[in-house]
Design a protein around this motif. Structure first.
Motif, PDB file in Angstrom:
ATOM      1  N   ARG A  63       0.834  -1.207   0.000  1.00  0.00           N
ATOM      2  CA  ARG A  63       0.000   0.000   0.000  1.00  0.00           C
ATOM      3  C   ARG A  63       0.868   1.257   0.000  1.00  0.00           C
ATOM      4  O   ARG A  63       0.555   2.239  -0.668  1.00  0.00           O
ATOM      5  N   ARG A  64       1.963   1.226   0.739  1.00  0.00           N
ATOM      6  CA  ARG A  64       2.856   2.386   0.781  1.00  0.00           C
ATOM      7  C   ARG A  64       3.558   2.588  -0.557  1.00  0.00           C
ATOM      8  O   ARG A  64       3.755   3.722  -0.999  1.00  0.00           O
ATOM      9  N   ILE A  65       3.948   1.506  -1.200  1.00  0.00           N
ATOM     10  CA  ILE A  65       4.555   1.609  -2.534  1.00  0.00           C
ATOM     11  C   ILE A  65       3.559   2.212  -3.509  1.00  0.00           C
ATOM     12  O   ILE A  65       3.892   3.089  -4.307  1.00  0.00           O
ATOM     13  N   ALA A  66       2.306   1.742  -3.454  1.00  0.00           N
ATOM     14  CA  ALA A  66       1.268   2.277  -4.333  1.00  0.00           C
ATOM     15  C   ALA A  66       1.014   3.749  -4.050  1.00  0.00           C
ATOM     16  O   ALA A  66       0.792   4.541  -4.974  1.00  0.00           O
ATOM     17  N   PHE A  67       1.050   4.132  -2.774  1.00  0.00           N
ATOM     18  CA  PHE A  67       0.816   5.535  -2.441  1.00  0.00           C
ATOM     19  C   PHE A  67       1.924   6.433  -2.974  1.00  0.00           C
ATOM     20  O   PHE A  67       1.663   7.563  -3.394  1.00  0.00           O
ATOM     21  N   THR A  68       3.171   5.946  -2.987  1.00  0.00           N
ATOM     22  CA  THR A  68       4.252   6.757  -3.543  1.00  0.00           C
ATOM     23  C   THR A  68       4.059   6.976  -5.042  1.00  0.00           C
ATOM     24  O   THR A  68       4.443   8.018  -5.566  1.00  0.00           O
ATOM     25  N   LYS A  69       3.473   6.007  -5.724  1.00  0.00           N
ATOM     26  CA  LYS A  69       3.233   6.158  -7.167  1.00  0.00           C
ATOM     27  C   LYS A  69       1.999   7.003  -7.456  1.00  0.00           C
ATOM     28  O   LYS A  69       1.969   7.769  -8.416  1.00  0.00           O
ATOM     29  N   LEU A  70       0.940   6.854  -6.623  1.00  0.00           N
ATOM     30  CA  LEU A  70      -0.328   7.509  -6.894  1.00  0.00           C
ATOM     31  C   LEU A  70      -0.490   8.838  -6.171  1.00  0.00           C
ATOM     32  O   LEU A  70      -1.050   9.781  -6.720  1.00  0.00           O
ATOM     33  N   GLY A  71      -0.061   8.910  -4.910  1.00  0.00           N
ATOM     34  CA  GLY A  71      -0.180  10.138  -4.150  1.00  0.00           C
ATOM     35  C   GLY A  71      -1.592  10.498  -3.751  1.00  0.00           C
ATOM     36  O   GLY A  71      -1.885  11.666  -3.525  1.00  0.00           O
ATOM     37  N   ASN A  72      -2.487   9.499  -3.662  1.00  0.00           N
ATOM     38  CA  ASN A  72      -3.885   9.765  -3.346  1.00  0.00           C
ATOM     39  C   ASN A  72      -4.448   8.575  -2.585  1.00  0.00           C
ATOM     40  O   ASN A  72      -4.421   7.445  -3.090  1.00  0.00           O
ATOM     41  N   LYS A  73      -4.986   8.811  -1.383  1.00  0.00           N
ATOM     42  CA  LYS A  73      -5.497   7.721  -0.561  1.00  0.00           C
ATOM     43  C   LYS A  73      -6.708   7.040  -1.185  1.00  0.00           C
ATOM     44  O   LYS A  73      -6.859   5.814  -1.101  1.00  0.00           O
ATOM     45  N   GLU A  74      -7.586   7.824  -1.820  1.00  0.00           N
ATOM     46  CA  GLU A  74      -8.785   7.241  -2.434  1.00  0.00           C
ATOM     47  C   GLU A  74      -8.414   6.310  -3.589  1.00  0.00           C
ATOM     48  O   GLU A  74      -9.023   5.251  -3.770  1.00  0.00           O
ATOM     49  N   ALA A  75      -7.416   6.703  -4.364  1.00  0.00           N
ATOM     50  CA  ALA A  75      -6.986   5.868  -5.483  1.00  0.00           C
ATOM     51  C   ALA A  75      -6.340   4.573  -4.978  1.00  0.00           C
ATOM     52  O   ALA A  75      -6.568   3.504  -5.545  1.00  0.00           O
ATOM     53  N   VAL A  76      -5.556   4.651  -3.905  1.00  0.00           N
ATOM     54  CA  VAL A  76      -4.929   3.452  -3.338  1.00  0.00           C
ATOM     55  C   VAL A  76      -6.006   2.517  -2.806  1.00  0.00           C
ATOM     56  O   VAL A  76      -5.965   1.303  -3.030  1.00  0.00           O
ATOM     57  N   LYS A  77      -6.997   3.078  -2.117  1.00  0.00           N
ATOM     58  CA  LYS A  77      -8.087   2.261  -1.580  1.00  0.00           C
ATOM     59  C   LYS A  77      -8.860   1.586  -2.710  1.00  0.00           C
ATOM     60  O   LYS A  77      -9.177   0.397  -2.638  1.00  0.00           O
ATOM     61  N   ALA A  78      -9.159   2.330  -3.772  1.00  0.00           N
ATOM     62  CA  ALA A  78      -9.871   1.754  -4.913  1.00  0.00           C
ATOM     63  C   ALA A  78      -9.035   0.676  -5.599  1.00  0.00           C
ATOM     64  O   ALA A  78      -9.566  -0.360  -6.020  1.00  0.00           O
ATOM     65  N   LEU A  79      -7.733   0.901  -5.703  1.00  0.00           N
ATOM     66  CA  LEU A  79      -6.852  -0.083  -6.327  1.00  0.00           C
ATOM     67  C   LEU A  79      -6.870  -1.399  -5.562  1.00  0.00           C
ATOM     68  O   LEU A  79      -7.023  -2.469  -6.149  1.00  0.00           O
ATOM     69  N   PHE A  80      -6.725  -1.326  -4.249  1.00  0.00           N
ATOM     70  CA  PHE A  80      -6.629  -2.538  -3.446  1.00  0.00           C
ATOM     71  C   PHE A  80      -7.986  -3.187  -3.179  1.00  0.00           C
ATOM     72  O   PHE A  80      -8.055  -4.403  -3.001  1.00  0.00           O
ATOM     73  N   ASP A  81      -9.064  -2.397  -3.137  1.00  0.00           N
ATOM     74  CA  ASP A  81     -10.370  -2.944  -2.774  1.00  0.00           C
ATOM     75  C   ASP A  81     -11.226  -3.356  -3.964  1.00  0.00           C
ATOM     76  O   ASP A  81     -12.022  -4.294  -3.856  1.00  0.00           O
ATOM     77  N   THR A  82     -11.110  -2.663  -5.096  1.00  0.00           N
ATOM     78  CA  THR A  82     -11.990  -2.979  -6.225  1.00  0.00           C
ATOM     79  C   THR A  82     -11.254  -3.487  -7.461  1.00  0.00           C
ATOM     80  O   THR A  82     -11.706  -4.426  -8.102  1.00  0.00           O
ATOM     81  N   VAL A  83     -10.113  -2.895  -7.786  1.00  0.00           N
ATOM     82  CA  VAL A  83      -9.428  -3.248  -9.044  1.00  0.00           C
ATOM     83  C   VAL A  83      -8.645  -4.555  -8.908  1.00  0.00           C
ATOM     84  O   VAL A  83      -8.826  -5.484  -9.699  1.00  0.00           O
ATOM     85  N   ALA A  84      -7.776  -4.642  -7.920  1.00  0.00           N
ATOM     86  CA  ALA A  84      -6.889  -5.809  -7.795  1.00  0.00           C
ATOM     87  C   ALA A  84      -7.625  -7.119  -7.533  1.00  0.00           C
ATOM     88  O   ALA A  84      -7.226  -8.151  -8.091  1.00  0.00           O
TER      89      ALA A  84
END
Length: 118
Positions: A63-84
């Protein structure tokens, strides 16, 4: 000489390129589709596939790696909860890149459409 230089510069300096890619990644995660130039879409496809591979294993470090790439908590949450979770059983190739036949009106750039594989 361009030995061992792998990244595509997209005619931008480093900070502008990183923010551009982060914005495109966020848009793809939150919207599901993005229409952009072909060069940007190729870079976006590579990075999104790597992010989804990381997101398939839900850990704090990923999640921290994804946040460094995205810079947005909502996008990280959507990535891990709905997309992946949709791609748990898929070995790779999570995004589809379609070349659009018409050129962009303003500058005549070749465009592409990028979306997640269903």
């Amino acid at each position: 000489m361009r030995h061992r230089i792998k990244d595509v510069r997209l005619s931008r300096d480093t900070n502008h390129r990183k923010s551009l890619i982060a914005n495109l990644l966020r848009s793809l995660i939150l919207e599901g589709t993005v229409t952009t130039t072909r060069a940007k879409a190729r870079v976006l496809k590579q990075l999104m596939d790597k992010l989804i591979t990381k997101a398939r294993v839900d850990t704090i470090a990923n999640r921290r790696i994804a946040f460094t790439k995205l810079g947005n908590k909502e996008a990280v949450k959507a990535l891990f909860d709905t997309v992946a979770p949709k791609f748990k059983q898929r070995p790779g190739g999570y995004t589809r890149l379609l070349k659009l036949p018409e050129l962009r009106l303003g500058d005549g750039a070749k465009e592409a459409f990028i979306a997640f594989v269903e």
